[in-house]
Motif scaffolding. Structure first.
Motif, PDB file in Angstrom:
ATOM      1  N   ARG A 143       0.736   1.937   9.263  1.00 32.58           N
ATOM      2  CA  ARG A 143       2.076   1.428   9.579  1.00 32.58           C
ATOM      3  C   ARG A 143       2.370   0.138   8.809  1.00 32.58           C
ATOM      4  O   ARG A 143       3.525  -0.114   8.421  1.00 32.58           O
ATOM      5  CB  ARG A 143       2.210   1.214  11.084  1.00 32.58           C
ATOM      6  CG  ARG A 143       2.111   2.513  11.880  1.00 32.58           C
ATOM      7  CD  ARG A 143       2.722   2.414  13.246  1.00 32.58           C
ATOM      8  NE  ARG A 143       2.664   3.687  13.957  1.00 32.58           N
ATOM      9  CZ  ARG A 143       3.479   4.706  13.739  1.00 32.58           C
ATOM     10  NH1 ARG A 143       4.433   4.605  12.819  1.00 32.58           N
ATOM     11  NH2 ARG A 143       3.358   5.813  14.432  1.00 32.58           N
ATOM     12  N   GLN A 146       3.459   1.062   5.346  1.00 33.21           N
ATOM     13  CA  GLN A 146       4.868   1.472   5.366  1.00 33.21           C
ATOM     14  C   GLN A 146       5.794   0.263   5.441  1.00 33.21           C
ATOM     15  O   GLN A 146       6.821   0.215   4.760  1.00 33.21           O
ATOM     16  CB  GLN A 146       5.133   2.376   6.565  1.00 33.21           C
ATOM     17  CG  GLN A 146       4.621   3.790   6.422  1.00 33.21           C
ATOM     18  CD  GLN A 146       5.138   4.663   7.551  1.00 33.21           C
ATOM     19  OE1 GLN A 146       5.191   4.235   8.712  1.00 33.21           O
ATOM     20  NE2 GLN A 146       5.515   5.875   7.226  1.00 33.21           N
ATOM     21  N   HIS A 147       5.430  -0.698   6.271  1.00 31.74           N
ATOM     22  CA  HIS A 147       6.277  -1.883   6.443  1.00 31.74           C
ATOM     23  C   HIS A 147       6.392  -2.682   5.146  1.00 31.74           C
ATOM     24  O   HIS A 147       7.451  -3.247   4.840  1.00 31.74           O
ATOM     25  CB  HIS A 147       5.697  -2.770   7.544  1.00 31.74           C
ATOM     26  CG  HIS A 147       6.478  -4.030   7.781  1.00 31.74           C
ATOM     27  ND1 HIS A 147       7.677  -4.042   8.447  1.00 31.74           N
ATOM     28  CD2 HIS A 147       6.228  -5.325   7.414  1.00 31.74           C
ATOM     29  CE1 HIS A 147       8.143  -5.276   8.499  1.00 31.74           C
ATOM     30  NE2 HIS A 147       7.289  -6.072   7.874  1.00 31.74           N
ATOM     31  N   CYS A 148       5.296  -2.703   4.364  1.00 35.47           N
ATOM     32  CA  CYS A 148       5.264  -3.507   3.146  1.00 35.47           C
ATOM     33  C   CYS A 148       5.779  -2.765   1.917  1.00 35.47           C
ATOM     34  O   CYS A 148       6.054  -3.400   0.893  1.00 35.47           O
ATOM     35  CB  CYS A 148       3.834  -3.989   2.876  1.00 35.47           C
ATOM     36  SG  CYS A 148       3.166  -5.096   4.126  1.00 35.47           S
ATOM     37  N   ASP A 149       5.887  -1.439   1.994  1.00 35.48           N
ATOM     38  CA  ASP A 149       6.302  -0.646   0.841  1.00 35.48           C
ATOM     39  C   ASP A 149       7.362   0.355   1.286  1.00 35.48           C
ATOM     40  O   ASP A 149       7.048   1.332   1.973  1.00 35.48           O
ATOM     41  CB  ASP A 149       5.099   0.080   0.242  1.00 35.48           C
ATOM     42  CG  ASP A 149       5.404   0.760  -1.086  1.00 35.48           C
ATOM     43  OD1 ASP A 149       6.572   1.156  -1.295  1.00 35.48           O
ATOM     44  OD2 ASP A 149       4.497   0.908  -1.909  1.00 35.48           O
ATOM     45  N   SER A 150       8.585   0.118   0.884  1.00 34.66           N
ATOM     46  CA  SER A 150       9.689   0.968   1.335  1.00 34.66           C
ATOM     47  C   SER A 150       9.526   2.415   0.884  1.00 34.66           C
ATOM     48  O   SER A 150      10.019   3.332   1.538  1.00 34.66           O
ATOM     49  CB  SER A 150      11.025   0.416   0.828  1.00 34.66           C
ATOM     50  OG  SER A 150      11.029   0.337  -0.589  1.00 34.66           O
ATOM     51  N   GLN A 153       7.908   4.569   3.515  1.00 35.34           N
ATOM     52  CA  GLN A 153       8.550   4.688   4.823  1.00 35.34           C
ATOM     53  C   GLN A 153       9.058   6.097   5.107  1.00 35.34           C
ATOM     54  O   GLN A 153       9.285   6.460   6.257  1.00 35.34           O
ATOM     55  CB  GLN A 153       9.691   3.679   4.939  1.00 35.34           C
ATOM     56  CG  GLN A 153       9.203   2.247   4.995  1.00 35.34           C
ATOM     57  CD  GLN A 153      10.328   1.227   5.014  1.00 35.34           C
ATOM     58  OE1 GLN A 153      11.507   1.588   5.080  1.00 35.34           O
ATOM     59  NE2 GLN A 153       9.980  -0.046   4.933  1.00 35.34           N
ATOM     60  N   ARG A 154       9.226   6.911   4.073  1.00 33.80           N
ATOM     61  CA  ARG A 154       9.674   8.288   4.282  1.00 33.80           C
ATOM     62  C   ARG A 154       8.560   9.182   4.825  1.00 33.80           C
ATOM     63  O   ARG A 154       8.830  10.280   5.320  1.00 33.80           O
ATOM     64  CB  ARG A 154      10.162   8.876   2.946  1.00 33.80           C
ATOM     65  CG  ARG A 154       9.062   9.014   1.911  1.00 33.80           C
ATOM     66  CD  ARG A 154       9.504   9.664   0.628  1.00 33.80           C
ATOM     67  NE  ARG A 154       8.404   9.776  -0.315  1.00 33.80           N
ATOM     68  CZ  ARG A 154       7.496  10.733  -0.275  1.00 33.80           C
ATOM     69  NH1 ARG A 154       7.553  11.675   0.650  1.00 33.80           N
ATOM     70  NH2 ARG A 154       6.508  10.760  -1.159  1.00 33.80           N
TER      71      ARG A 154
END
Length: 239
Positions: A143, A146-150, A153-154
């Protein structure tokens, strides 16, 4: 823009202290640039299992040459050594969950994440160990990535796809041969993975027994490609 100014304000009012040298870190992370530069990059390494190698350009390590693993690739950008070991220990065993962001940013600073994955799959914990620790560090890392790399996030974080139905002794307490026996029937699938390209997420790869066991289970169920994304790889035993 708002987030950047909020971070600058927070850094001014509540300056971070480096966890390693205890001096101001001069950034939003609890690690100063000098100490970050002391972390050992895992290069050269085996292009398949990321085992640290003594010389560059040597191709696959002997283990991968003799017996190709179920894992298609391991992304482990750092060598597990005392400084990084301290950070990971504080994160896992001292319950400093906020260090998930630091470790994710260190990983992303050294790795260009492949954009072909279908899901992030944290290595699961048995429910008793999860209850004791209070969190699964692999899920926190997934997670945080995901927060650090857009771009990540998908991807779904598939926490329920894999379960660990059998409690086993901690892998860190066992020999390499004992680790393989220890993991027999230790994992089971709860969702289909056929045709999926999976990023298995964990903190550290030692012998690779856990990741290899899971990768074989996923491949047997039809997964197309399985990579392991972890922070560090332990060096080979000294000879």
């Amino acid at each position: 823009m708002v987030n950047r100014w909020a971070r600058l304000l927070a850094d001014t009012l509540f300056p971070q202290q480096c966890l390693l040298c205890r001096l101001p870190s001069a950034s939003h992370l609890p690690l100063c640039g000098c100490c970050a530069a002391q972390l050992v990059p895992n290069h050269p390494c085996c292009p398949c299992c990321a085992l640290p190698l003594a010389t560059p350009g040597g191709g696959l390590c002997s283990a991968c040459t003799q017996r190709p693993p179920a894992l298609d690739r391991v992304l482990a950008p750092y060598v597990y050594e005392p400084c990084l070991g301290y950070l990971i220990g504080q994160w896992k065993f001292q319950r400093q969950r906020h260090l998930s962001g630091l470790l994710a940013e260190l990983w992303l600073a050294a790795v260009d994440p492949p954009q072909d994955r279908d899901l992030l799959l944290p290595v699961p914990m048995h429910w008793r160990r999860l209850l004791q620790r209070g969190f699964n560090q692999a899920t926190l890392l997934a997670r945080a990535l995901q927060h650090c790399d857009s771009a990540l996030q998908r991807l779904p974080v598939a926490e329920r796809t894999l379960r660990r139905p059998r409690a086993v002794p901690a892998q860190s307490t066992l020999t390499a041969q004992q680790r393989l026996h220890n993991l027999r029937d230790a994992f089971s699938l709860r969702a289909p993975v056929q045709g999926r390209r999976i990023a298995l997420v964990d903190d550290v790869m030692t012998t690779g027994a856990t990741a290899e066991t899971i990768a074989r289970l996923l491949k047997d169920a039809g997964a197309d490609d399985v990579q392991l994304w972890c922070i560090a790889r332990t060096p080979p035993p000294a000879t």
